[in-house]
Design an enzyme around this catalytic site. Structure first.
Site, PDB file in Angstrom:
ATOM      1  CB  SER A 112      -0.883  -0.047   1.250  1.00 34.82           C
ATOM      2  OG  SER A 112      -1.890   0.925   1.184  1.00 34.82           O
ATOM      3  NE  ARG A 357      -3.158  -6.642  -3.849  1.00 36.52           N
ATOM      4  CZ  ARG A 357      -4.223  -7.119  -4.504  1.00 36.52           C
ATOM      5  NH1 ARG A 357      -4.264  -7.149  -5.807  1.00 36.52           N
ATOM      6  NH2 ARG A 357      -5.261  -7.592  -3.819  1.00 36.52           N
ATOM      7  CB  THR A 393      -6.259   1.245   4.857  1.00 32.30           C
ATOM      8  OG1 THR A 393      -5.277   1.046   3.845  1.00 32.30           O
ATOM      9  CG2 THR A 393      -5.994   0.320   6.005  1.00 32.30           C
ATOM     10  CB  CYS A 545       3.641  -7.999 -16.584  1.00 33.16           C
ATOM     11  SG  CYS A 545       4.322  -8.935 -15.198  1.00 33.16           S
ATOM     12  CB  CYS A 570       3.490 -13.837 -10.738  1.00 32.06           C
ATOM     13  SG  CYS A 570       1.898 -13.083 -10.387  1.00 32.06           S
ATOM     14  CB  CYS A 573       0.283  -6.511  -9.367  1.00 31.41           C
ATOM     15  SG  CYS A 573       0.354  -6.714 -11.155  1.00 31.41           S
ATOM     16  CB  CYS A 576      -1.865 -10.280 -16.550  1.00 30.75           C
ATOM     17  SG  CYS A 576      -1.725 -11.293 -15.085  1.00 30.75           S
TER      18      CYS A 576
END
Ligand SMILES: Cc1cc2nc3c(=O)[nH]c(=O)nc-3n(C[C@H](O)[C@H](O)[C@H](O)COP(=O)(O)OP(=O)(O)OC[C@H]3O[C@@H](n4cnc5c(N)ncnc54)[C@H](O)[C@@H]3O)c2cc1C
Ligand code: SF4
Length: 601
Positions: A112, A357, A393, A545, A570, A573, A576
């Site tokens: 975050s 993310r 959040t 990506c 990977c 996130c 894709c």
């Protein structure tokens, strides 16, 4: 409130180990093989009839029964778990709550900014300070800056971006602390276990989730380390998977949850954590930029949050409705750090961590139906992020707490299988009011940066969020234009000082996946990457990506292109799954514990 004879305590959850959920030879009471797969209760795709002869000889899944199972130990899932146990204690009721987390530990997959608005935390754990919550950098100063290629022009800070009373934190560390608070209340948390499949009862209601089998090799066959997954059954299952949850996506379809909602729209956030030279450290300073290096048609901007201990969290968020397939969010971020007003912050410093993310940006009009028989959605799984604040959040936590209150009342009352009290209660909370007021700001950026800023000012100052209209969203994957209609973007080479390449970046995300497993990046049609994506869009997955997972490789003559998927890189996130133009890429959970290991993102 635990069903008779089925308390998790009697099912020896202590036996759950990362290697396998129950130690060898252990057959806890209540876990008879018959009980594991009652007729008609096997999950979709796992019917005994559909099994291969080899699979039929494999050990069957065991199950554990809880009152509430929560998928995901992010702020929403943990807040829900804590609130449930608080209510149980206040009412002297027994309530078993289990949280599953696919990261190797709580916080390992959390990424975050983060500036925390502590409103929900104040409500959930009013004495958080005395309990040592990791909120040690109060926000002190807000700066909002418009960048051109060479200049930085300070603008008035929009009211939603005023951070007095907020804290700059590592959300991963806050989740670690929330996890401890939850466990102290009796919540069982199992990190390293990915929920791979939704279980349904005969009547179609959600019965819980199953973790994935371990040891299914690349060839799809069970290997020597094969261990069957575990079924976690519950009276109510809360999906707190965060943005673009993979099980949540299946639920959207199964229960047509998005039928009356706008498409969800997303951003991709890429972040680095730096240790800067002491002279550059300004603990409490919060800087947001818009403008360069993005063109004015592309939604996005940066954040720089100065933590204590000479650390700076720097990140870049780009709306995934961008249209030029040549755009690379990763390289835009790297280029951003080379701006003359930004570079000095990082010069002489050291990059500590990297990750990425997606964020849910659709707001109120993109919220799906929140409940279905047997379960509900909380946090970013549903999409409660407040975009103008760039904060999700506090709303994620409050949605989890509200869901917990509704579930507790529901289970005590013994009502039907769908907790309709949750959306009803939520409409009376500050979350709803907050999202209602800002609902038109993100979609107004379809008119570009300047149109969006002008509309946001009108909406905030004149209409005060009470416009009698609602602007709508379109799906991000439909926004890409054909490569032939766009201009390729030349990105500068990384200098290795403030800008870097993808591979050295992924290296410091500590990403790891068991090598001998099926790829968790599945293609619905294996011909699409070349025949559609490469032919029409110049294979945009190579650029969007942020972990370099997708590569077009060719033979020695430079012919016969094919898509190579480096799934082990990977960082989860989910971009894709969101941005692929024909929605051909389907992200499913890898083996539990795989993925990034963020220390304090
Ligand atoms: C770059 C960036 C900057 C941001 N900045 C801020 C900010 O400054 N302030 C702010 O308030 N918000 C910010 N946000 C938004 C905020 O981080 C999210 O709104 C919040 O984390 C949502 O919480 P959640 O619990 O819904 O989901 P998440 O935090 O995403 O947590 C979900 C958890 O579920 C786990 N999980 C997912 N699927 C499964 C599965 N199938 N099985 C087991 N486990 C699973 C994941 O590993 C993860 O731990 C930012 C987000 C990003 C990406
Ligand atoms: S493969 Fe997909 S989910 Fe994984 S890092 Fe790349 S874009 Fe993100």
């Amino acid at each position: 409130m635990t069903p008779e004879g089925m308390t998790p305590e009697r099912m020896t959850p202590e036996g759950m180990t990362p290697e396998g959920m129950t130690p060898e030879g252990m057959t806890p009471e209540g876990m008879t093989p018959e009980g594991m797969t009652p007729e008609g209760m096997t999950p979709e795709g796992m019917t005994p009839e559909g099994m291969t002869a080899q699979e039929k000889t494999l050990p069957q899944r065991e199950f554990m029964q809880y009152d509430v199972v929560i998928v995901g130990a992010g702020p929403s899932g943990l807040a829900a778990a804590i609130r449930l146990k608080q209510l149980a204690a206040e009412n002297s009721a027994e309530l078993s709550v289990c949280v599953l987390e696919k990261g190797s530990e709580v916080g390992a997959h959390i990424l975050s900014g983060a500036v925390l608005e502590p409103r929900a935390l104040n409500e959930l754990i009013p004495d958080w300070q005395a309990r040592g919550a990791p909120l040690d950098t109060p926000a002190r100063e807000d700066r909002f800056v418009f960048l051109t290629a060479t200049r930085a022009i300070r603008l008035p800070t929009p009211p939603q971006m005023h951070n007095a009373g907020n804290f700059i934190i590592s959300l991963g560390n806050l989740c670690r602390w929330l996890g401890q608070q939850a466990e102290a209340l009796g919540v069982e948390i199992y990190p390293g276990f990915a929920a791979a499949e939704v279980l349904y009862r005969e009547d179609g209601s959600v019965q819980g989730v199953a973790t994935g089998d371990l040891g299914i090799g690349r060839d799809g066959e069970p290997s020597a380390r094969h261990q069957p997954g575990m079924e976690l059954r519950a009276r109510q299952t809360l999906f707190a998977e965060g943005c673009r949850g993979s099980l949540t996506k299946a639920l959207f379809e199964r229960f047509a949850l998005r039928q009356s909602a706008d498409p969800q729209t997303y951003g991709l956030g890429i972040k680095e954590l730096w240790e800067v030279v002491p002279a550059q450290s300004q603990p409490g300073a919060i800087v947001h930029t818009v403008g360069w290096p993005l063109d004015s048609a592309t939604y996005g901007g940066s954040f720089l949050y100065h933590l204590s201990g000479n650390q700076v969290a720097v990140g870049f968020v780009i709306g995934l409705d961008y249209s030029n397939p040549y755009l690379s969010p990763f390289e835009e971020f790297q280029r951003f750090k080379t701006h003359p007003a930004i570079r000095p912050t990082f010069e002489g410093g050291r990059r500590i961590a990297y990750g990425a993310r997606a964020l849910s940006e659709g707001g109120l009009q993109s919220l799906p139906r929140l409940t279905f028989p047997g379960g509900m959605l909380v946090g970013d799984s549903a999409g409660f992020l407040n975009v103008p604040k760039i904060k999700g959040t506090h709303t994620a936590m409050k949605s989890g707490m509200t869901a917990a209150e509704a579930v507790f009342a529901h289970l005590q009352g013994g009502g039907g299988t769908e907790v309709l009290g949750y959306p009803e209660r939520l409409r009376h909370t500050w979350v709803w009011d907050e999202l209602q007021r800002v609902r038109n700001i993100r979609p107004a950026f379809r008119w570009g940066l300047f149109g969006g800023i002008a509309y946001a000012a009108l909406d905030t100052y004149l209409l005060r969020g009470k416009a009698p209209w609602t602007l709508h969203h379109h799906a991000d994957h439909t926004a890409l234009r054909k490569a032939a209609d766009c201009t390729p973007i030349e990105y500068p080479k990384p200098d290795g000082k403030v800008s870097f390449d993808r591979l050295s970046s992924v290296f410091i995300s500590n990403t790891n996946h068991e090598e001998d497993q099926r790829s968790h990046l599945t293609l619905l049609d294996a011909s699409v990457p070349i025949q559609v994506n490469l032919a029409l869009y110049d294979a945009p997955e190579q650029r969007y990506c942020p972990a370099g997972v997708y590569e077009i490789v060719r033979d020695e003559q430079g012919r016969n292109p094919r898509l190579q998927i480096n799934a082990q890189n990977c960082v989860h996130c989910k971009t894709c799954d969101i941005k692929d133009p024909t929605q051909n890429i389907h992200w499913v959970v890898p083996e539990g514990g795989g993925g990034p290991n963020y220390p304090n993102m």
